[in-house]
Design a protein around this motif. Structure first.
Motif, short mmCIF file in Angstrom:
data_model
loop_
_atom_site.label_atom_id
_atom_site.label_comp_id
_atom_site.label_asym_id
_atom_site.label_seq_id
_atom_site.Cartn_x
_atom_site.Cartn_y
_atom_site.Cartn_z
N UNK A 23 7.22 17.86 130.46
CA UNK A 23 7.63 17.32 129.17
C UNK A 23 7.65 15.81 129.29
N UNK A 24 8.80 15.14 128.48
CA UNK A 24 8.83 13.57 128.72
C UNK A 24 9.44 13.19 130.02
N UNK A 25 8.92 12.58 130.62
CA UNK A 25 9.19 12.12 131.97
C UNK A 25 9.53 10.62 131.99
N UNK A 26 9.37 9.81 130.89
CA UNK A 26 9.57 8.14 131.10
C UNK A 26 9.55 7.63 129.63
N UNK A 27 10.59 6.86 129.40
CA UNK A 27 10.88 6.20 128.12
C UNK A 27 11.48 5.05 128.57
N UNK A 28 10.90 3.83 128.91
CA UNK A 28 11.38 2.69 129.57
C UNK A 28 10.77 1.38 128.95
N UNK A 29 11.44 0.31 128.96
CA UNK A 29 10.81 -0.77 128.45
C UNK A 29 9.85 -1.35 129.17
N UNK A 30 8.80 -1.96 128.51
CA UNK A 30 7.42 -2.49 129.28
C UNK A 30 7.75 -3.92 129.54
N UNK A 31 8.54 -3.86 130.68
CA UNK A 31 9.03 -5.17 131.04
C UNK A 31 9.17 -5.24 132.90
N UNK A 32 8.84 -6.13 133.56
CA UNK A 32 8.88 -6.35 134.86
C UNK A 32 9.55 -7.51 135.08
N UNK A 33 10.05 -7.67 136.45
CA UNK A 33 10.83 -8.86 137.14
C UNK A 33 10.12 -8.77 138.18
N UNK A 34 9.54 -10.36 138.13
CA UNK A 34 8.62 -10.70 139.47
C UNK A 34 9.37 -11.74 140.10
N UNK A 35 9.36 -11.79 141.45
CA UNK A 35 10.05 -12.62 142.35
C UNK A 35 8.90 -13.66 142.96
#
Length: 380
Positions: A23-35
């Motif tokens: 089923x639906x396994x992921x519903x998250x913002x399209x955002x990344x934190x880069x170091x």
């Protein structure tokens, strides 16, 4: 363990992943934190969103998808790898087949970038599906019949408008006016008319709570806190839904004008079908109150009614005697919406691989458990 088939809605603001059997396994913002120091990704998705506005100077917030297209290839590839590993697990023996949405108006170069990033992220086969087709199938529209269906998909970065018949797009257009444009319009209005600086998250809350596309008989109000433009001190003001309607008027008018343009290019026979069947409105931007009525009035329909409201939205403007207050609030079955997402993506992608009876069989195979649901495209 056999590999799963995966449907991915890679949105400007939110991404959804559906896996067969799970089923639906992921519903998250399209955002990344880069170091910047270690040159590694620190967080992806919801974890990264929670860090937004709270990071140190040696970190950077990256949104690799902008207005429906990839602006940072490397980060998009790593984000897709994360999404795929969440969908199938790390012990899958075979790479998955992936159907992924793309806006209808992107160039071949932009489409190729999405395809290559998906392959590099671990896909065995990649099927590119135009968002209006996936949205129509997921919303329960039988796109295989010789009838015209007008789909308006209002996401975060782009709004796609398309007339669909016989499992293909007859005429389409994409405009870079959508949910993010709504937020920016609210930011500018509050700063100009109330002398208040607010953040994007607050603009999003305002849009959700009191945003509207047409005038309301009983305007709603909301207290908004921010920073005074002149003094720099905290300040609280009260906004009304009528003010937000005025703030969003230019943006919503551009979407309606795009619908006008598509209707002018639509063959007469299909235009007659649209009068009978109405307009299917999908995407997170469709959750804006009375959005269906704004598009319906602009597109020439005589009224509006509710067909399905799911994780984002699937509204259908129909000829009916429904009053303007009959539109219900968002709700629905998240799992059902996810079913629609995957079937909309997978069925449309399968048509690119197969033909004739094989393609028809693939569509029939998924229809029993999923075609009733609304597709989750875009996001507020």
């Amino acid at each position: 363990m056999p590999a799963s088939d995966i449907g991915i809605d890679l949105g400007t603001r939110n991404s959804l992943v559906y896996s067969t059997g799970k089923g639906l396994v992921l519903n998250e913002p399209s955002i990344v934190v880069y170091d910047k120091n270690t040159e590694k990704i620190r967080a992806i998705g919801e974890e990264a969103r929670l860090m937004e506005g709270r990071i140190t100077s040696d970190m950077e917030i990256i949104r690799p998808i902008r207005q429906g297209v990839i602006v940072d290839y490397t980060v998009t590839e790593k984000m897709l790898k994360y999404f795929i590993s969440r969908a199938i697990g790390r012990r899958a023996f075979r790479k998955p087949r992936i159907s992924i949405c793309v806006p209808s108006g992107i160039t071949e170069i932009e489409k190729k970038a999405v395809e290559e990033a998906t392959y590099q992220a671990g896909a065995r086969d990649v099927y590119m599906v135009e968002e209006p087709i996936a949205a129509a199938i997921g919303a329960g529209v039988d796109v295989t019949k010789p009838f015209g269906n007008l789909v308006v998909d209002i996401g975060a970065g782009t709004s796609d408008v398309a007339v669909i018949s016989l499992a293909g797009v007859v005429v389409s257009a994409s405009v870079k006016v959508a949910g993010d444009t709504f937020n920016q319009a609210i930011l500018n209005y509050v700063r100009k008319n109330h002398g208040l600086f607010i953040g994007e998250d607050m603009a999003e809350k305002i849009k959700i709570q009191i945003g509207t596309a047409i005038e309301e008989s009983n305007p709603r109000t909301m207290e908004v806190k921010g920073r005074n433009v002149i003094t720099g001190l905290p300040k609280t003001v009260t906004l009304t839904s009528e003010e937000i309607r005025v703030a969003l008027k230019d943006a919503t008018s551009q979407i309606v004008e795009t619908v006008h343009g598509i209707l002018e290019k639509t063959p007469p026979e299909l235009a007659a079908d649209i009068i009978d069947h109405g307009i299917t409105l999908t995407g997170g931007g469709a959750l804006l109150r009375r959005a269906a009525f704004e598009v319906a009035e602009g597109g020439g329909s005589h009224g509006a009614g509710r067909a399905h409201l799911g994780l984002t939205a699937a509204l259908r403007a129909r000829e009916s005697g429904a009053g303007r207050d009959d539109l219900t609030e968002p709700g629905g079955d998240i799992e059902g919406v996810a079913d629609g997402l995957f079937v909309g993506l997978a069925a449309a992608g399968q048509r690119q691989q197969n033909s004739g009876q094989d393609a028809a069989a693939a569509r029939r195979g998924g229809s029993d458990d999923a075609l009733h649901a609304g597709v989750a495209l875009g996001g507020l």
